[in-house]
Design a protein around this motif. Structure first.
Motif, PDB file in Angstrom:
ATOM      1  N   UNK A   1       0.906  -1.546  -0.006  1.00  0.00           N
ATOM      2  CA  UNK A   1      -0.041   0.088   0.414  1.00  0.00           C
ATOM      3  C   UNK A   1       1.179   1.293  -0.152  1.00  0.00           C
ATOM      4  N   UNK A   2       0.754   2.312  -1.233  1.00  0.00           N
ATOM      5  CA  UNK A   2       1.558   3.656  -0.887  1.00  0.00           C
ATOM      6  C   UNK A   2       0.550   4.246  -0.027  1.00  0.00           C
ATOM      7  N   UNK A   3       0.930   4.544   0.990  1.00  0.00           N
ATOM      8  CA  UNK A   3       0.651   5.836   2.240  1.00  0.00           C
ATOM      9  C   UNK A   3       0.558   7.264   1.551  1.00  0.00           C
ATOM     10  N   UNK A   4      -0.932   7.871   1.015  1.00  0.00           N
ATOM     11  CA  UNK A   4      -0.235   9.806   1.132  1.00  0.00           C
ATOM     12  C   UNK A   4      -1.674  10.696   1.812  1.00  0.00           C
ATOM     13  N   UNK A   5      -0.751  11.294   2.194  1.00  0.00           N
ATOM     14  CA  UNK A   5      -1.792  12.558   3.326  1.00  0.00           C
ATOM     15  C   UNK A   5      -2.136  13.422   1.994  1.00  0.00           C
ATOM     16  N   UNK A   6      -3.056  14.282   2.903  1.00  0.00           N
ATOM     17  CA  UNK A   6      -3.420  15.648   2.040  1.00  0.00           C
ATOM     18  C   UNK A   6      -2.906  16.416   1.246  1.00  0.00           C
ATOM     19  N   UNK A   7      -1.203  16.259   1.847  1.00  0.00           N
ATOM     20  CA  UNK A   7      -0.101  17.321   0.899  1.00  0.00           C
ATOM     21  C   UNK A   7       0.462  16.660  -0.053  1.00  0.00           C
ATOM     22  N   UNK A   8       0.157  15.578  -0.519  1.00  0.00           N
ATOM     23  CA  UNK A   8       0.842  14.558  -1.361  1.00  0.00           C
ATOM     24  C   UNK A   8       1.717  13.946  -1.037  1.00  0.00           C
ATOM     25  N   UNK A   9       2.342  13.993   0.550  1.00  0.00           N
ATOM     26  CA  UNK A   9       4.079  13.271   0.792  1.00  0.00           C
ATOM     27  C   UNK A   9       2.915  11.891   0.976  1.00  0.00           C
TER      28      UNK A   9
ATOM     29  N   UNK B   1       9.507   5.579  10.671  1.00  0.00           N
ATOM     30  CA  UNK B   1       8.523   6.048   8.958  1.00  0.00           C
ATOM     31  C   UNK B   1       8.682   7.762   8.347  1.00  0.00           C
ATOM     32  N   UNK B   2       8.532   7.802   7.833  1.00  0.00           N
ATOM     33  CA  UNK B   2       8.690   9.191   7.403  1.00  0.00           C
ATOM     34  C   UNK B   2       7.784   9.661   6.368  1.00  0.00           C
ATOM     35  N   UNK B   3       7.895  11.113   6.704  1.00  0.00           N
ATOM     36  CA  UNK B   3       6.387  12.098   5.283  1.00  0.00           C
ATOM     37  C   UNK B   3       7.714  12.490   4.611  1.00  0.00           C
ATOM     38  N   UNK B   4       7.417  11.868   3.014  1.00  0.00           N
ATOM     39  CA  UNK B   4       8.280  12.266   2.181  1.00  0.00           C
ATOM     40  C   UNK B   4       7.604  12.842   0.659  1.00  0.00           C
ATOM     41  N   UNK B   5       8.275  14.200   0.284  1.00  0.00           N
ATOM     42  CA  UNK B   5       7.585  14.318  -0.743  1.00  0.00           C
ATOM     43  C   UNK B   5       7.677  13.606  -1.865  1.00  0.00           C
ATOM     44  N   UNK B   6       7.497  13.376  -3.126  1.00  0.00           N
ATOM     45  CA  UNK B   6       7.723  12.372  -4.288  1.00  0.00           C
ATOM     46  C   UNK B   6       8.944  12.331  -4.721  1.00  0.00           C
ATOM     47  N   UNK B   7       9.802  14.035  -4.266  1.00  0.00           N
ATOM     48  CA  UNK B   7      10.810  13.255  -5.374  1.00  0.00           C
ATOM     49  C   UNK B   7      11.897  12.686  -3.699  1.00  0.00           C
TER      50      UNK B   7
END
Ligand SMILES: [Zn+2]
Length: 168
Positions: free
Chosen positions: A44-52, A134-140
């Protein structure tokens, strides 16, 4: 996985012709066939409302690379239930929306992976003991921390390519 002995009673299986399936390993005492099988897992690709993207690192897999939340399905679960349970167990986050994006067979690991995209609210992680970080990351950022050629990185690319098309 190909069965040689009956997983239920331990008897040696014999080949039996079953319709279109051809010759299938069969247990004469349980009177049932044992088709070749593979584990079924969800990724599962987990994405938040900021597209992180929420990625995890598990020491037993790698000290440097991050991966998507994934896990084995339990008997009786739907793929959707497994995906939501794994996100909750590994990250401590509730899935708000879930989308099935396709299935992928990994021959090396003899696994069928059901792939999902999960939308969650950005929040603090409550990690399971199986997860080291675990961390939130931007796409790049996410792209730079995942191993090339994996199913996880393909799911990441697929999601963000889809986002670009929506915005054009
Ligand atoms: Zn048996």
């Amino acid at each position: 996985m190909r069965y040689i002995y009956c997983p239920q009673c331990g008897a040696k299986l014999v080949g039996r012709e079953i319709g279109d399936e051809g010759v299938v390993p069969f247990c004469e005492s349980c009177s049932r066939p044992w088709f070749d099988s593979a584990y079924t897992c969800t990724i599962t690709l987990v994405v938040n409302e900021l597209d992180e993207v929420a990625l995890i690192r598990q020491g037993y897999i790698s000290d440097t690379y991050y991966v998507c939340v994934a896990g084995y399905m339990k008997p009786g679960e739907s793929g959707e239930e497994t995906a939501c349970r794994e996100v909750k167990e590994e990250l401590g986050l509730d899935v708000e929306a879930l989308r099935y994006t396709g299935s992928h067979f990994l021959p090396k690991r003899d696994m069928l992976m059901l792939a999902f995209e999960a939308r969650v609210k950005k929040g603090e992680f409550h990690l399971s003991g199986e997860v080291d970080q675990a961390e939130w990351f931007t796409y790049p950022e996410a792209h730079g921390r995942m191993r090339e050629g994996t199913l996880a990185i393909r799911l990441l690319e697929q999601y963000f390519e889809g986002r670009e098309q929506q915005m054009q």
